[in-house]
Design a protein around this motif. Structure first.
Motif, PDB file in Angstrom:
ATOM      1  N   GLU A  73      -0.426  23.370 -23.701  1.00 50.92           N
ATOM      2  CA  GLU A  73       0.525  22.676 -24.973  1.00 50.92           C
ATOM      3  C   GLU A  73       1.968  23.395 -24.220  1.00 50.92           C
ATOM      4  N   ALA A  74       1.660  24.632 -23.264  1.00 53.79           N
ATOM      5  CA  ALA A  74       2.726  25.248 -22.977  1.00 53.79           C
ATOM      6  C   ALA A  74       3.469  24.386 -21.957  1.00 53.79           C
ATOM      7  N   ILE A  75       3.013  24.480 -21.419  1.00 57.41           N
ATOM      8  CA  ILE A  75       3.771  23.496 -20.008  1.00 57.41           C
ATOM      9  C   ILE A  75       3.723  21.939 -20.463  1.00 57.41           C
ATOM     10  N   THR A  76       3.143  21.471 -21.644  1.00 56.42           N
ATOM     11  CA  THR A  76       4.114  19.873 -21.840  1.00 56.42           C
ATOM     12  C   THR A  76       5.863  20.515 -22.946  1.00 56.42           C
ATOM     13  N   GLU A  77       5.043  21.418 -23.738  1.00 54.20           N
ATOM     14  CA  GLU A  77       6.391  21.897 -24.283  1.00 54.20           C
ATOM     15  C   GLU A  77       7.404  21.832 -23.799  1.00 54.20           C
ATOM     16  N   ALA A  78       7.254  23.251 -22.058  1.00 50.22           N
ATOM     17  CA  ALA A  78       8.473  24.000 -21.939  1.00 50.22           C
ATOM     18  C   ALA A  78       9.439  22.580 -20.409  1.00 50.22           C
ATOM     19  N   MET A  79       8.255  21.807 -19.867  1.00 53.27           N
ATOM     20  CA  MET A  79       8.733  20.588 -18.824  1.00 53.27           C
ATOM     21  C   MET A  79       9.857  20.039 -19.061  1.00 53.27           C
ATOM     22  N   PRO A  80      10.357  19.554 -20.115  1.00 51.17           N
ATOM     23  CA  PRO A  80      11.363  19.282 -20.348  1.00 51.17           C
ATOM     24  C   PRO A  80      12.218  19.624 -20.530  1.00 51.17           C
ATOM     25  N   LEU A  81      12.808  21.148 -20.452  1.00 54.32           N
ATOM     26  CA  LEU A  81      13.311  22.287 -20.868  1.00 54.32           C
ATOM     27  C   LEU A  81      14.084  22.559 -19.125  1.00 54.32           C
ATOM     28  N   LEU A  82      12.884  22.192 -18.393  1.00 56.42           N
ATOM     29  CA  LEU A  82      13.037  22.934 -16.485  1.00 56.42           C
ATOM     30  C   LEU A  82      13.859  21.134 -15.909  1.00 56.42           C
ATOM     31  N   THR A  83      14.507  21.731 -15.233  1.00 57.12           N
ATOM     32  CA  THR A  83      14.959  20.754 -13.725  1.00 57.12           C
ATOM     33  C   THR A  83      13.632  20.345 -12.727  1.00 57.12           C
ATOM     34  N   GLY A  84      12.892  21.221 -12.980  1.00 54.93           N
ATOM     35  CA  GLY A  84      11.346  20.321 -11.334  1.00 54.93           C
ATOM     36  C   GLY A  84      11.741  21.415 -10.574  1.00 54.93           C
ATOM     37  N   LYS A  85      13.157  22.557 -10.930  1.00 54.05           N
ATOM     38  CA  LYS A  85      12.625  23.216  -9.518  1.00 54.05           C
ATOM     39  C   LYS A  85      11.881  24.287  -9.574  1.00 54.05           C
ATOM     40  N   MET A  86      11.751  24.804  -8.504  1.00 49.45           N
ATOM     41  CA  MET A  86      10.421  26.296  -9.193  1.00 49.45           C
ATOM     42  C   MET A  86      10.209  26.612  -7.650  1.00 49.45           C
ATOM     43  N   ASP A  87      10.171  27.784  -7.305  1.00 52.23           N
ATOM     44  CA  ASP A  87       9.803  28.387  -5.810  1.00 52.23           C
ATOM     45  C   ASP A  87       8.834  29.319  -6.125  1.00 52.23           C
ATOM     46  N   GLY A  88       8.107  30.248  -5.459  1.00 56.29           N
ATOM     47  CA  GLY A  88       7.873  31.152  -5.865  1.00 56.29           C
ATOM     48  C   GLY A  88       6.718  31.156  -4.468  1.00 56.29           C
ATOM     49  N   PHE A  89       5.887  32.070  -4.983  1.00 50.33           N
ATOM     50  CA  PHE A  89       4.391  32.361  -3.547  1.00 50.33           C
ATOM     51  C   PHE A  89       3.173  32.715  -4.465  1.00 50.33           C
ATOM     52  N   GLN A  90       2.081  32.990  -3.662  1.00 54.16           N
ATOM     53  CA  GLN A  90       0.802  33.060  -3.837  1.00 54.16           C
ATOM     54  C   GLN A  90       0.514  34.147  -2.840  1.00 54.16           C
ATOM     55  N   TYR A  91      -0.207  34.993  -3.133  1.00 54.44           N
ATOM     56  CA  TYR A  91      -1.212  35.762  -2.005  1.00 54.44           C
ATOM     57  C   TYR A  91      -2.067  36.854  -2.310  1.00 54.44           C
ATOM     58  N   ASP A  92      -3.451  37.380  -1.908  1.00 56.43           N
ATOM     59  CA  ASP A  92      -4.651  37.489  -2.333  1.00 56.43           C
ATOM     60  C   ASP A  92      -3.659  38.844  -2.173  1.00 56.43           C
ATOM     61  N   VAL A  93      -3.923  39.754  -2.889  1.00 53.99           N
ATOM     62  CA  VAL A  93      -4.366  41.259  -3.303  1.00 53.99           C
ATOM     63  C   VAL A  93      -4.876  42.217  -2.566  1.00 53.99           C
ATOM     64  N   THR A  94      -4.628  43.020  -1.598  1.00 54.92           N
ATOM     65  CA  THR A  94      -5.016  43.921  -1.288  1.00 54.92           C
ATOM     66  C   THR A  94      -5.368  45.478  -1.329  1.00 54.92           C
ATOM     67  N   GLY A  95      -4.818  45.574  -1.964  1.00 48.95           N
ATOM     68  CA  GLY A  95      -5.133  46.436  -3.125  1.00 48.95           C
ATOM     69  C   GLY A  95      -3.346  47.337  -3.470  1.00 48.95           C
ATOM     70  N   SER A  96      -3.462  48.715  -4.010  1.00 46.46           N
ATOM     71  CA  SER A  96      -2.863  49.375  -4.776  1.00 46.46           C
ATOM     72  C   SER A  96      -2.789  50.699  -4.381  1.00 46.46           C
ATOM     73  N   PRO A  97      -1.238  51.531  -4.774  1.00 48.04           N
ATOM     74  CA  PRO A  97      -1.951  52.798  -4.422  1.00 48.04           C
ATOM     75  C   PRO A  97      -1.847  53.278  -6.019  1.00 48.04           C
ATOM     76  N   LEU A  98      -1.703  52.235  -7.475  1.00 44.15           N
ATOM     77  CA  LEU A  98      -1.907  53.093  -9.200  1.00 44.15           C
ATOM     78  C   LEU A  98      -3.449  52.581  -9.270  1.00 44.15           C
ATOM     79  N   ARG A  99      -3.895  52.102  -8.257  1.00 42.81           N
ATOM     80  CA  ARG A  99      -5.494  51.892  -8.307  1.00 42.81           C
ATOM     81  C   ARG A  99      -6.437  52.349  -7.714  1.00 42.81           C
ATOM     82  N   GLU A 100      -7.680  53.081  -7.736  1.00 42.82           N
ATOM     83  CA  GLU A 100      -8.538  53.065  -6.647  1.00 42.82           C
ATOM     84  C   GLU A 100      -9.760  52.277  -6.309  1.00 42.82           C
TER      85      GLU A 100
END
Length: 100
Positions: A73-100
């Protein structure tokens, strides 16, 4: 392994805040689906861009969440407000200094 999805959505001129409103509506089903972190932001340097940072229990959980009725529903509502240009990246998290 934790999965991160970081992206940008280009909005049509003047529609950034409307898209932010859609993406920041409370949605408990995201947590139930395995979302650990979902933050939406903006930068005055890019007035027609929405930034989204997501952290999921797995890539599969992220993919499966795209079929949730509330997300569709959110995607359907937002799509008319977007240009279609999207960018980004995805990755597997290997660690953080904030948690053990």
């Amino acid at each position: 392994m934790t999965f991160a999805n970081v992206g940008t959505l280009e909005t049509k001129p003047g529609q950034r805040d409307a898209v932010i409103d859609i993406l920041t509506r409370p949605n408990p089903s995201l947590a139930e689906a395995g979302c650990l972190f979902y933050e939406v932001g903006a930068s005055e340097d890019q007035p027609d861009t929405v930034f989204v940072t997501e952290l999921w229990i797995s890539a599969a959980a992220h993919q499966e969440s795209l079929q949730l009725p509330s997300v569709r529903e959110a995607i359907t509502e937002a799509m008319p407000l977007l240009t279609g240009k999207m960018d980004g990246f995805q990755y597997d998290v290997t660690g953080s200094p904030l948690r053990e």
